[in-house]
Design a protein around this motif. Structure first.
Motif, PDB file in Angstrom:
ATOM      1  N   LEU A 495      45.110 -23.035   5.909  1.00  0.00           N
ATOM      2  CA  LEU A 495      45.582 -22.456   7.029  1.00  0.00           C
ATOM      3  C   LEU A 495      47.172 -22.047   7.264  1.00  0.00           C
ATOM      4  N   HIS A 498      47.130 -18.467   5.721  1.00  0.00           N
ATOM      5  CA  HIS A 498      46.102 -17.456   6.276  1.00  0.00           C
ATOM      6  C   HIS A 498      45.954 -17.590   7.751  1.00  0.00           C
ATOM      7  N   ARG A 499      46.509 -18.498   8.373  1.00  0.00           N
ATOM      8  CA  ARG A 499      46.319 -18.592   9.895  1.00  0.00           C
ATOM      9  C   ARG A 499      47.500 -18.964  10.231  1.00  0.00           C
ATOM     10  N   ASP A 509      38.702 -26.709  15.889  1.00  0.00           N
ATOM     11  CA  ASP A 509      38.340 -26.656  14.655  1.00  0.00           C
ATOM     12  C   ASP A 509      37.341 -27.427  14.084  1.00  0.00           C
ATOM     13  N   GLU A 519      36.535 -20.497  10.199  1.00  0.00           N
ATOM     14  CA  GLU A 519      36.888 -20.005   9.045  1.00  0.00           C
ATOM     15  C   GLU A 519      36.093 -20.439   7.767  1.00  0.00           C
TER      16      GLU A 519
END
Length: 738
Positions: A495, A498-499, A509, A519
């Protein structure tokens, strides 16, 4: 002395001519002083032909020698039974005069062929005829009939259909015309180029018997040229094409990365043929020819795949039927593992493509964004797992203490009253029904989203993700294939990378991950190995290839920790109920208990429709903007032929499948494993059990679409072969839901 499998000069010419003329694909052209040609004095190149087009065949052919007579062949790739899947062997490349190719590509325009055949007739006709022109025309007419017969014979010898032959001719004509246009732009006038007076490669004949027949038949046919060579060939192995991979000349980067770079007798040199994908790359150090201590050329060693070629073909046909019958057909994958050994018995991606795929045809298939026949779906396709993740989620919840086997959750259709239109149970979305009170096993049987939302919420996303890691998610499974994807397990580290806008796990989540959305993404191979992990009680790396001594070839992977049997027994009982209990979401997949039991989990994973085409707008060197329509930016840049052009904007033009407003289509999943007859439904499985996964892209309900595929595969694995003439037993139809 060095030994290497070298490309024939004609093949290398094709590769280098590609760069020379800046086209997507260029095939070799060989000037021809045979009957019907237009010779230049002393073999000189006509002034109208640019040097790059005319001299390329001679120059580059001299740079790359043909396969030396004493060069050793590359090793063969065999299946687990020893059956040869791909090996080096003699072949004959078929070249057809361009004028004849044009007539086949454009049947309404045979002018060039007629002129060519008249030239041939002029050279063949004897003198002293009363009316030589009439005699030549009659001979040309007879030759035209021979041309038609030639195409029929080529189709028989190569196995190519009439449609495939016409398509190859059309592509060959398009390439020559593109070259001709490039020459005209360069010189400011149109002129005849060498490729219009050459032989165009149309097909290939494999094997000595067929090659001998072709040589005898076409020896005196002026519009056919046979070139003998040695080539890699896989007879009837198209269902394995993604697994087998391809060979290609090594470039500098590939040679530098060679694992045998330190061995002067075996290392790759630039230009040596080597595996660039699939099993050819994985087994390349074993497969490539070698030199012994005495300097004698030796054939490369054979390697064995753990795949059963007959099973692979059977699974492919089962999957093919299901994909074609699905609501939005575009592709699928299926994997079969031996639970006890971790060996891959089938690794299927549908659709496949011909093994003997030309560069031009490969270029065309790369543009097929709907079917994507070049994609190795089984190991490189990544998809949301949907409800097939629920067995692992249940194990995580039990291990974390977030649930017990007796935990009761009431399904009301909606998880949160404050967000009534999201996080709902699938049965409520479909018909407004609810599951009522669920416990762990029945929640798996019914695939109740509300139970798993609750379990995920109680655990939290971070503990859930941590508990999923021992199942092999977020990592490759040990095949060693360059194509294998690790998928995505959204750990805190992932995360953060990429986030960045939400680098930490959020409460929602856990809800998403608990039922395989968000994801999280997986490959069909990973999901088959999750089923195997549950069946045997721990993660083990898979095996795809062994060397001649039986040693495993692949990525080095450790076995995972032993999972807790207290919680696995609950998961296994639930998976048995999914298939074998009335009302289970995969009741349709039940098989005859006398041969074994199939246990598993269905899934219907929501996914965004696939982009078929985009409009890309690039800034050109002259400052103007150039639009280009293509499925990907890579394809757009290739067509533009300006690799560093700056992208100005892009927009999606077309998606597939077309979904109703406010809805998303779903991939259909099934994962599971077989048990021996009369074995306990909750204990670890023993020898003779198989794990499998089935994915039908945009197929809809996992039970209705993927479940029957899993059932048919399980029957193929477990049931004895039918006796000819025996009456097949009646099978009871089951109901299928999610």
């Amino acid at each position: 002395m060095r030994v290497s499998s070298r490309l024939p000069s004609t093949a290398l010419t094709a590769i280098l001519a590609l760069a020379a003329v800046a086209l997507a694909v260029a095939q070799p052209s060989v000037p021809s002083p045979d009957p019907g040609s237009d010779p230049s004095p002393s073999g000189a190149t006509p002034a109208s032909v640019p040097a790059s087009a005319a001299t390329t065949p001679v120059q580059f052919g001299a740079l790359r020698p043909r396969l030396a007579p004493n060069a050793a062949p590359r090793g063969a790739i065999r299946d687990r039974t020893g059956r040869v899947l791909v090996a080096d062997g003699p072949c004959w490349d078929i070249g057809i005069r361009y004028e004849v190719v044009v007539a086949r590509a454009c049947p309404e325009d045979k002018t060039l062929q007629d002129e060519y055949l008249l030239r041939v007739a002029r050279q063949r006709a004897s003198g002293g005829l009363a009316d030589p022109d009439a005699a030549r025309r009659r001979m040309a007419t007879r030759l035209a009939r021979e041309v038609d017969a030639t195409w029929a014979e080529i189709a028989e010898l190569t196995g190519l259909s009439n449609e495939e032959l016409s398509g190859r001719c059309q592509r060959a004509v398009a390439r020559v015309r593109a070259m001709k246009a490039a020459v005209a732009r360069r010189h400011g006038r149109e002129s005849v180029i060498a490729e219009e007076r050459s032989y165009r490669p149309i097909g290939r004949i494999y094997g000595q018997p067929a090659g001998g027949r072709a040589a005898g038949r076409f020896d005196l046919v002026p519009w056919v040229r046979l070139t003998r060579s040695v080539a890699r060939h896989a007879e009837g192995r198209d269902t394995l094409v993604h697994v087998l991979g391809r060979i290609f000349p090594a470039n500098e980067r590939r040679a530098a990365a060679d694992p045998l770079a330190g061995d002067p007798l075996r290392r790759l040199e630039v230009g040596d043929l080597c595996g660039i994908s699939g099993a050819e790359r994985l087994g390349d150090p074993e497969l490539r020819p070698r030199i012994d201590a005495a300097g004698t050329a030796r054939a490369g060693a054979d390697v064995r795949l753990t795949i059963d070629a007959e099973l692979q073909q059977a699974v492919y046909r089962i999957l093919e039927r299901a994909v074609k019958a699905s609501p939005s057909p575009c592709g699928g994958a299926a994997v079969v593992l031996d639970v006890a050994t971790g060996e891959i018995r089938a690794l299927v991606s549908y659709p496949a493509h011909p093994y003997d795929l030309s560069l031009a045809a490969s270029d065309e298939l790369a543009d097929d964004a709907r079917w994507m026949p070049l994609r190795f779906r089984a190991v490189s396709g990544v998809y949301p797992p949907g409800s097939t993740i629920k067995p692992a989620t249940l194990y995580a919840a039990l291990a974390e203490g977030a649930a017990t086997p007796a935990t009761r959750v009431t399904c009301s259709g909606r998880f949160r009253k404050d967000i009534p239109d999201s996080f709902r149970c699938w049965v409520f979305n479909r018909s407004g029904d609810t599951h009522g009170v669920e416990i762990a096993e029945t929640a798996l049987r019914d695939s109740c989203n509300i139970f798993f939302f609750t379990a995920g919420d109680t655990m939290g996303a971070s503990p859930l993700v941590r508990r999923l890691e021992p199942f092999g998610l977020g990592t490759t499974q040990g095949t060693g294939l360059i194509e294998e994807s690790p998928g995505i397990l959204p750990t805190p580290a992932w995360l953060a990378a990429h986030r960045p806008q939400l680098p930490r796990h959020q409460r929602a989540d856990a809800w998403n991950y608990a039922f395989g959305q968000g994801e999280m993404s997986v490959t069909p191979l990973q999901m088959a190995n999750i089923a195997a992990t549950i069946a045997r009680g721990r993660f083990e790396p898979v095996t795809l290839m062994t060397d001649a001594a039986g040693r495993r070839i692949g990525a080095s992977r450790d076995m995972g920790p032993r999972l807790d049997e207290r919680w696995l027994s609950t998961v296994r009982r639930g998976l048995w109920r999914v298939v074998n209990e009335k009302g289970g979401t995969a009741e349709v997949a039940k098989i005859d208990a006398s041969v074994g039991t199939l246990c598993g989990k269905t899934g219907s994973a929501q996914a965004v429709p696939r982009v078929l085409s985009r409009k890309f707008v690039f800034e050109l060197p002259d400052g103007t903007e150039g639009p280009m329509v293509a499925p990907t930016i890579e394809r757009a840049r290739a067509r533009l032929s300006i690799p560093d052009a700056r992208l100005v904007k892009q927009e999606v033009l077309e998606r597939y499948p077309v979904a109703a407003e406010g809805t998303l289509p779903s991939h259909a999943w099934f994962i599971g494993y077989t048990r021996q007859p009369r074995s306990s439904r909750e204990t670890p499985v023993s020898t003779g059990s198989y794990a499998l996964s089935v994915l039908i892209e945009y197929g809809g309900g996992g039970g209705a679409v993927a479940g029957p595929v899993a059932r048919d595969i399980a029957r193929r694995l477990l049931e004895p072969a039918p006796v000819p003439g025996a009456r097949a037993p009646k099978r009871r139809a089951g109901r299928s839901r999610q």
